[in-house]
Design a protein around this motif. Structure first.
Motif, PDB file in Angstrom:
ATOM      1  N   LEU A 143      15.839  18.061   2.035  1.00 20.85           N
ATOM      2  CA  LEU A 143      15.257  18.758   3.179  1.00 20.85           C
ATOM      3  C   LEU A 143      16.085  19.949   3.648  1.00 20.85           C
ATOM      4  N   GLU A 144      17.355  20.008   3.266  1.00 24.69           N
ATOM      5  CA  GLU A 144      18.164  21.149   3.690  1.00 24.69           C
ATOM      6  C   GLU A 144      17.694  22.451   3.050  1.00 24.69           C
ATOM      7  N   ASN A 145      16.874  22.320   2.007  1.00 21.47           N
ATOM      8  CA  ASN A 145      16.307  23.503   1.352  1.00 21.47           C
ATOM      9  C   ASN A 145      14.954  23.895   1.936  1.00 21.47           C
ATOM     10  N   SER A 146      14.484  23.118   2.921  1.00 22.51           N
ATOM     11  CA  SER A 146      13.180  23.412   3.505  1.00 22.51           C
ATOM     12  C   SER A 146      13.282  24.609   4.452  1.00 22.51           C
ATOM     13  N   ASN A 147      12.122  25.043   4.932  1.00 23.03           N
ATOM     14  CA  ASN A 147      12.083  26.177   5.859  1.00 23.03           C
ATOM     15  C   ASN A 147      11.174  25.852   7.031  1.00 23.03           C
ATOM     16  N   ILE A 148      11.213  26.662   8.049  1.00 22.88           N
ATOM     17  CA  ILE A 148      10.452  26.408   9.269  1.00 22.88           C
ATOM     18  C   ILE A 148       8.956  26.394   9.021  1.00 22.88           C
ATOM     19  N   GLN A 149       8.478  27.222   8.056  1.00 21.17           N
ATOM     20  CA  GLN A 149       7.048  27.262   7.778  1.00 21.17           C
ATOM     21  C   GLN A 149       6.557  25.934   7.221  1.00 21.17           C
ATOM     22  N   PHE A 150       7.376  25.313   6.388  1.00 18.08           N
ATOM     23  CA  PHE A 150       7.018  23.989   5.846  1.00 18.08           C
ATOM     24  C   PHE A 150       6.813  22.993   6.975  1.00 18.08           C
ATOM     25  N   TRP A 151       7.717  22.990   7.940  1.00 16.69           N
ATOM     26  CA  TRP A 151       7.623  22.040   9.040  1.00 16.69           C
ATOM     27  C   TRP A 151       6.427  22.332   9.944  1.00 16.69           C
ATOM     28  N   LEU A 152       6.135  23.597  10.166  1.00 11.56           N
ATOM     29  CA  LEU A 152       4.975  23.953  10.991  1.00 11.56           C
ATOM     30  C   LEU A 152       3.679  23.556  10.297  1.00 11.56           C
ATOM     31  N   ASP A 153       3.592  23.832   8.986  1.00  8.84           N
ATOM     32  CA  ASP A 153       2.391  23.460   8.233  1.00  8.84           C
ATOM     33  C   ASP A 153       2.225  21.944   8.204  1.00  8.84           C
ATOM     34  N   THR A 154       3.335  21.254   7.963  1.00  2.28           N
ATOM     35  CA  THR A 154       3.286  19.786   7.917  1.00  2.28           C
ATOM     36  C   THR A 154       2.853  19.217   9.263  1.00  2.28           C
ATOM     37  N   LEU A 155       3.400  19.759  10.344  1.00  2.00           N
ATOM     38  CA  LEU A 155       3.037  19.278  11.680  1.00  2.00           C
ATOM     39  C   LEU A 155       1.559  19.516  11.990  1.00  2.00           C
ATOM     40  N   SER A 156       0.985  20.592  11.442  1.00  2.00           N
ATOM     41  CA  SER A 156      -0.436  20.850  11.695  1.00  2.00           C
ATOM     42  C   SER A 156      -1.296  19.744  11.083  1.00  2.00           C
ATOM     43  N   TYR A 157      -0.941  19.311   9.863  1.00  2.00           N
ATOM     44  CA  TYR A 157      -1.671  18.202   9.239  1.00  2.00           C
ATOM     45  C   TYR A 157      -1.408  16.891   9.982  1.00  2.00           C
ATOM     46  N   LEU A 158      -0.148  16.664  10.346  1.00  2.00           N
ATOM     47  CA  LEU A 158       0.203  15.428  11.046  1.00  2.00           C
ATOM     48  C   LEU A 158      -0.473  15.352  12.411  1.00  2.00           C
ATOM     49  N   ALA A 159      -0.715  16.507  13.024  1.00  2.00           N
ATOM     50  CA  ALA A 159      -1.413  16.527  14.316  1.00  2.00           C
ATOM     51  C   ALA A 159      -2.840  16.000  14.156  1.00  2.00           C
ATOM     52  N   THR A 160      -3.495  16.420  13.077  1.00  2.00           N
ATOM     53  CA  THR A 160      -4.856  15.929  12.806  1.00  2.00           C
ATOM     54  C   THR A 160      -4.838  14.437  12.531  1.00  2.00           C
ATOM     55  N   LEU A 161      -3.910  13.995  11.684  1.00  2.00           N
ATOM     56  CA  LEU A 161      -3.826  12.578  11.351  1.00  2.00           C
ATOM     57  C   LEU A 161      -3.417  11.756  12.569  1.00  2.00           C
ATOM     58  N   GLY A 162      -2.503  12.306  13.378  1.00  2.00           N
ATOM     59  CA  GLY A 162      -2.070  11.611  14.588  1.00  2.00           C
ATOM     60  C   GLY A 162      -3.191  11.470  15.602  1.00  2.00           C
ATOM     61  N   THR A 163      -4.030  12.493  15.699  1.00  2.00           N
ATOM     62  CA  THR A 163      -5.183  12.431  16.600  1.00  2.00           C
ATOM     63  C   THR A 163      -6.122  11.308  16.197  1.00  2.00           C
ATOM     64  N   PHE A 164      -6.291  11.132  14.890  1.00  2.00           N
ATOM     65  CA  PHE A 164      -7.153  10.051  14.409  1.00  2.00           C
ATOM     66  C   PHE A 164      -6.544   8.684  14.730  1.00  2.00           C
ATOM     67  N   VAL A 165      -5.242   8.557  14.567  1.00  2.00           N
ATOM     68  CA  VAL A 165      -4.572   7.297  14.902  1.00  2.00           C
ATOM     69  C   VAL A 165      -4.759   6.974  16.382  1.00  2.00           C
ATOM     70  N   VAL A 215      -8.273  14.213   4.308  1.00  5.45           N
ATOM     71  CA  VAL A 215      -7.272  15.025   5.006  1.00  5.45           C
ATOM     72  C   VAL A 215      -5.882  14.551   4.595  1.00  5.45           C
ATOM     73  N   GLY A 216      -5.733  13.231   4.510  1.00  2.00           N
ATOM     74  CA  GLY A 216      -4.461  12.663   4.064  1.00  2.00           C
ATOM     75  C   GLY A 216      -4.100  13.086   2.655  1.00  2.00           C
ATOM     76  N   LEU A 217      -5.102  13.157   1.772  1.00  3.15           N
ATOM     77  CA  LEU A 217      -4.852  13.601   0.393  1.00  3.15           C
ATOM     78  C   LEU A 217      -4.310  15.027   0.372  1.00  3.15           C
ATOM     79  N   ILE A 218      -4.972  15.915   1.095  1.00  4.86           N
ATOM     80  CA  ILE A 218      -4.560  17.313   1.129  1.00  4.86           C
ATOM     81  C   ILE A 218      -3.166  17.451   1.737  1.00  4.86           C
ATOM     82  N   ALA A 219      -2.931  16.737   2.830  1.00  6.98           N
ATOM     83  CA  ALA A 219      -1.636  16.802   3.503  1.00  6.98           C
ATOM     84  C   ALA A 219      -0.529  16.259   2.607  1.00  6.98           C
ATOM     85  N   ALA A 220      -0.775  15.096   2.013  1.00  7.97           N
ATOM     86  CA  ALA A 220       0.249  14.463   1.169  1.00  7.97           C
ATOM     87  C   ALA A 220       0.564  15.310  -0.054  1.00  7.97           C
TER      88      ALA A 220
END
Length: 456
Positions: free
Chosen positions: A225-247, A180-185
């Motif tokens: 990061l100023e070139n990023s968009n809201i979708q990037f942050w939402l997608d990233t948070l979805s992966y981080l939620a899974t990784l955070g749950t494991f932690v 999961v970390g590989l895919i997220a990273a």
């Protein structure tokens, strides 16, 4: 490929899947008639049957994985009240069919050779150890289904769904968090690279831009990061939620292992990477043979590098070869015989095979390297190392996911279809031999009433 040929290939693919299932069902039934319980099934099956009956408040402390397999059983077999040993095992067989479709989807993403993709998909489903466990109630096949589903969803840019499959994969087997970390990273790195605008047309992180990219991210992160968009942050948070749950699970449980922790103590076992390279060489040998001459040329041009690698490998083998007590005591697994007849029997064997390790890793790295995107190779090496070297026990099941990720990236152009045919035939032969041994060879253990069988 014309529309007519595409339709014909799809029809053939469906027919092949039907044939695969029909033949596998016959084998499955024969295995069930031969033995209704092998090795670790004595722990998994009672729990699976209990969960299937929606009794979720039982546990066996000898089980070290989370209850993903049992929850899947409850989801599909529970409503049908098919809570028997036969139907618990059947879950693995059904997932092996799903895996063929997922293999095909991924091969189509990476390659355009339709017939090569179909043959590769069936061949991977027949990978002897993986195919063998599709007949038993083990976590491996279901775990593979979740990992493949996560990768397919990620490739289709359905990142919320990919994160959910990633979470389910971890519930099947804790070490899947690394993948999961590989895919997220990889998603985050690729997106961050696109924000730097170093090279607009690239869809990955080119090797020649790697250091420039990291330097820019480290020195001017806000500018990137100023070139990023809201979708990037939402997608990233979805992966981080899974990784955070494991932690959070680790913090609460106190360890990655649930249940019996005595057999899974933390360790550093670097030679696992060498054994994995042999696994790849054995089961993907047709794709390795063509690289022998290239490796010889590489060796001649890089004599000092090869010499240094041999010395390093020699020191690792000498200082870090670990032998788990289970491996020496359990004669129901092939590793028991391989170790005792080669590694354990001949003191010099583990050293003389070092050049083979180096050759195998040369091919693996060369197959995964792309100058247009170095991110996958870098993360693959990091994650494979993290998963394998922390395991003291040599177990082929640990190699399944890194092997599949490697095999999916091998090019399947017209010239290599012959290699896939050789691979396919090899898998059929090995499966025939191992199944015959399972049916005919019995091992008597005094503490068990029924004779034991030889498995991977």
């Amino acid at each position: 490929m014309s529309l007519g040929k595409i339709r014909m290939s799809k029809v053939c693919f469906i027919l092949i899947i039907v044939a695969f299932f029909a033949i596998s069902a016959v084998i499955f039934n024969q295995i069930y008639l031969t033995s209704t319980m092998v090795v670790d099934e004595e722990f998994h099956l009672p729990l699976g049957i209990s969960y299937c009956k929606f009794n979720f408040f039982v546990w066996d402390p000898k089980v070290t994985t989370l209850p993903g397999l049992y929850l899947v059983s409850a989801l599909f077999m529970g409503p049908l009240k098919l809570c028997t040993i036969y139907w618990m095992r059947f879950v693995s067989l059904v997932c092996s069919i799903f895996n063929i479709i997922l293999f095909y989807k991924l091969f189509r993403k990476y390659e355009k050779n339709e017939w090569g993709n179909i043959l590769s998909s069936i061949t991977l489903a027949l990978l002897p150890p993986l195919y063998f466990f599709s007949n038993f109630y083990y976590t491996d096949v279901v775990s593979m289904t979740m990992i493949l589903s996560m990768i397919v969803a990620n490739e289709k840019k359905h990142h919320y769904l990919a994160a959910i499959f990633g979470l389910f994969s971890v519930i099947c087997r804790q070490t899947n968090v690394v993948w999961v970390g590989l895919i997220a990273a990889r998603y985050i790195l690729t997106e961050l690279y696109s924000f730097t605008k170093l090279r607009q047309q690239e869809k990955g992180v080119p090797a020649k831009d790697l250091f420039t990219f990291f330097r820019r991210v480290i020195k001017r992160p806000l500018k990137v990061l100023e070139n990023s968009n809201i979708q990037f942050w939402l997608d990233t948070l979805s992966y981080l939620a899974t990784l955070g749950t494991f932690v959070l699970f680790i913090k609460i449980n106190g360890s990655i292992v649930v249940g019996d922790k005595s057999a899974h103590e933390a360790t550093i076992h670097i030679p696992q990477l060498f054994y994995f390279s042999i696994f790849c060489l054995v089961f993907a040998w047709p794709h390795f043979v063509g690289e022998v001459l290239n490796f010889i040329t590489f060796t001649k041009r890089n004599k000092l590098l090869i010499f240094i690698l041999i010395i390093i490998c020699f020191l690792i083998v000498y200082a870090n070869t670990l032998v788990h007590p289970y491996m020496l005591a359990d004669n129901r697994h092939y590793i028991f015989y391989i170790w005792n007849r080669f590694y354990g029997k001949y003191a010099l064997f583990k050293y003389t095979i070092i050049p083979v390790y180096i050759f195998a890793w040369y091919v693996i790295i060369k197959s995964l390297y792309s100058k247009h995107d170095i991110s996958f190779l870098a993360l693959y090496l990091l994650c494979t190392t993290a998963v394998l070297i922390t395991q003291k026990l040599i177990e082929v099941r640990y190699f399944f996911i890194p092997y599949i990720l490697f095999r999916l990236r091998i090019k399947t152009n017209t010239n290599s279809v012959f290699n896939i045919v050789l691979e396919f035939v090899t898998y059929l032969v090995v499966n025939s031999i191992t199944l015959n041994l399972f049916f005919t060879k019995t091992i008597i253990w005094p503490e068990y009433e029924d004779p034991q069988r030889l498995i991977w």
